[in-house]
Design a protein around this motif. Structure first.
Motif, PDB file in Angstrom:
ATOM      1  N   ARG A  63     -45.621  35.106 -15.102  1.00 33.88           N
ATOM      2  CA  ARG A  63     -44.817  33.901 -16.009  1.00 33.88           C
ATOM      3  C   ARG A  63     -44.456  32.820 -14.801  1.00 33.88           C
ATOM      4  O   ARG A  63     -44.577  31.681 -15.100  1.00 33.88           O
ATOM      5  CB  ARG A  63     -43.489  34.572 -16.601  1.00 33.88           C
ATOM      6  N   LEU A  64     -43.944  33.535 -13.502  1.00 26.93           N
ATOM      7  CA  LEU A  64     -43.592  32.546 -12.708  1.00 26.93           C
ATOM      8  C   LEU A  64     -44.676  31.809 -12.079  1.00 26.93           C
ATOM      9  O   LEU A  64     -44.522  30.550 -11.721  1.00 26.93           O
ATOM     10  CB  LEU A  64     -42.906  33.217 -11.642  1.00 26.93           C
ATOM     11  N   LEU A  65     -46.168  32.227 -12.035  1.00 28.90           N
ATOM     12  CA  LEU A  65     -47.094  31.466 -11.449  1.00 28.90           C
ATOM     13  C   LEU A  65     -47.587  30.508 -12.268  1.00 28.90           C
ATOM     14  O   LEU A  65     -48.668  29.812 -12.011  1.00 28.90           O
ATOM     15  CB  LEU A  65     -48.150  32.562 -10.991  1.00 28.90           C
ATOM     16  N   ALA A  66     -47.107  30.668 -13.717  1.00 26.71           N
ATOM     17  CA  ALA A  66     -47.741  29.956 -14.854  1.00 26.71           C
ATOM     18  C   ALA A  66     -47.358  28.324 -14.452  1.00 26.71           C
ATOM     19  O   ALA A  66     -48.080  27.343 -15.084  1.00 26.71           O
ATOM     20  CB  ALA A  66     -47.427  30.317 -16.081  1.00 26.71           C
ATOM     21  N   HIS A  67     -46.419  28.035 -14.118  1.00 29.75           N
ATOM     22  CA  HIS A  67     -45.762  26.620 -13.825  1.00 29.75           C
ATOM     23  C   HIS A  67     -45.015  26.355 -12.505  1.00 29.75           C
ATOM     24  O   HIS A  67     -44.726  27.133 -11.838  1.00 29.75           O
ATOM     25  CB  HIS A  67     -44.532  26.355 -14.821  1.00 29.75           C
ATOM     26  N   ASP A  68     -44.940  25.170 -12.082  1.00 28.71           N
ATOM     27  CA  ASP A  68     -43.747  24.797 -11.265  1.00 28.71           C
ATOM     28  C   ASP A  68     -42.632  24.505 -11.954  1.00 28.71           C
ATOM     29  O   ASP A  68     -42.532  24.418 -13.087  1.00 28.71           O
ATOM     30  CB  ASP A  68     -44.111  23.355 -10.561  1.00 28.71           C
ATOM     31  N   TRP A  69     -41.597  24.971 -11.381  1.00 34.08           N
ATOM     32  CA  TRP A  69     -39.977  25.102 -12.024  1.00 34.08           C
ATOM     33  C   TRP A  69     -39.209  24.033 -11.420  1.00 34.08           C
ATOM     34  O   TRP A  69     -38.912  23.684 -10.409  1.00 34.08           O
ATOM     35  CB  TRP A  69     -39.544  26.443 -11.789  1.00 34.08           C
TER      36      TRP A  69
END
Length: 302
Positions: A208-214
């Motif tokens: 989940r965390l590697l799916a997007h920049d936040w």
């Protein structure tokens, strides 16, 4: 005391030889201390003006001799609070070292790696950023747009990187950027709450965390959708960095850019204050400074 001397020397060795050897050693140590003092004084004094330009409003920077005069420090003082950052200028091939001194209770804390070594910083800019963030850890605040209200917080918010080590190349990391809330004081409890919200699944958390920049990680995000700025909301995780277009509208988000892949040794080139590396197999996260040095390791589950 006897263990400090060799046992294979003749007992009739003239005592004045030993005294002469000690005197020579003392002379060498004195010369080394003087050399380090001169070297750190020159760097700390030159850095004071540069630091003043890099610091937030209200902060001050000045060079001063440490107790005993053996080294010089660049002292960063915030406008509020009792703690200040004392930066040891580079010498003997080392970078900047950071200590946090609380003048109220006299405690001193040095930034160290997970192995207990001093966490040297390679540049003045990264040192100042890390020092400000270290003072952050002594403050009490909550993430969000009101964190600067009423002058309660005297430090800067920071971004960070979060990611995973490459399975086949342990010296390489896959990372995503998080724009806000990057200091361990904020990020570690946030990751633990997201870990809980996503069912205590470390592998799923990493995906989940590697799916997007936040823009910001926020485990209280209730639904998948979009906020008023057009950023995509991911339930239980947070707000993505990219917007979909017109604020207030629900648009179609395209495929995000892939995560950055970078050697850990070159992390400083990404200009980040902190890196958080997840280990799904162990259920842990390791905190690194912006130059890639590990500082501490924490379990995601409590």
């Amino acid at each position: 005391m006897s263990s400090d001397y060799r046992t294979d020397v003749p007992h009739h060795r003239p005592i004045n030889h030993r005294t002469g050897s000690c005197a020579a050693t003392a002379s060498t140590a004195t010369a080394r201390h003087a050399r380090i003092s001169d070297e750190t004084r020159e760097v700390a004094t030159a850095a004071a003006d540069l630091a003043a330009d890099m610091l937030p409003d209200g902060w001050t920077a000045h060079a001063t001799a440490a107790a005993g005069g053996g080294v010089y420090l660049l002292v960063l003082t915030p406008p509020d609070g009792t703690a200040q950052a004392q930066l040891l200028a580079p010498h003997a091939g080392h970078g900047w070292a950071i200590g946090i001194t609380d003048l109220a209770d006299g405690t001193d804390t040095a930034l160290r790696t997970v192995d207990g070594d001093v966490a040297y910083q390679p540049t003045l800019a990264t040192t100042i950023r890390a020092a400000i963030e270290a003072l952050d850890s002594d403050a009490t605040t909550t993430p969000g747009p009101d964190r600067y209200a009423r002058g309660a917080v005297h430090y800067l918010d920071s971004g960070c990187l979060i990611g995973l080590t490459d399975q086949h190349r342990p010296h390489v990391v896959h990372v995503r950027a998080v724009e806000h809330g990057g200091h361990p004081h904020t990020m570690l409890p946030t990751l633990r709450r997201i870990f809980t919200a996503t069912g205590h699944d470390s592998t799923d958390l990493g995906s989940r965390l590697l799916a997007h920049d936040w823009h910001r990680l926020d485990p209280t995000t209730a639904t998948d959708g979009h906020d008023v700025t057009g950023r995509r909301t991911i339930a239980g995780v947070g707000l993505t960095y990219a917007t979909t277009g017109t604020p207030g509208t629900v648009g179609t988000v395209g495929e995000p850019e892939p995560a950055d892949v970078v050697p850990l040794a070159h992390l400083s080139e990404l200009d980040t204050a902190w890196l958080y590396l997840l280990d799904p197999g162990a259920g842990t996260v390791t905190v690194h400074t912006g130059d890639g040095h590990p500082v501490s390791r924490h379990r995601l589950g409590i």
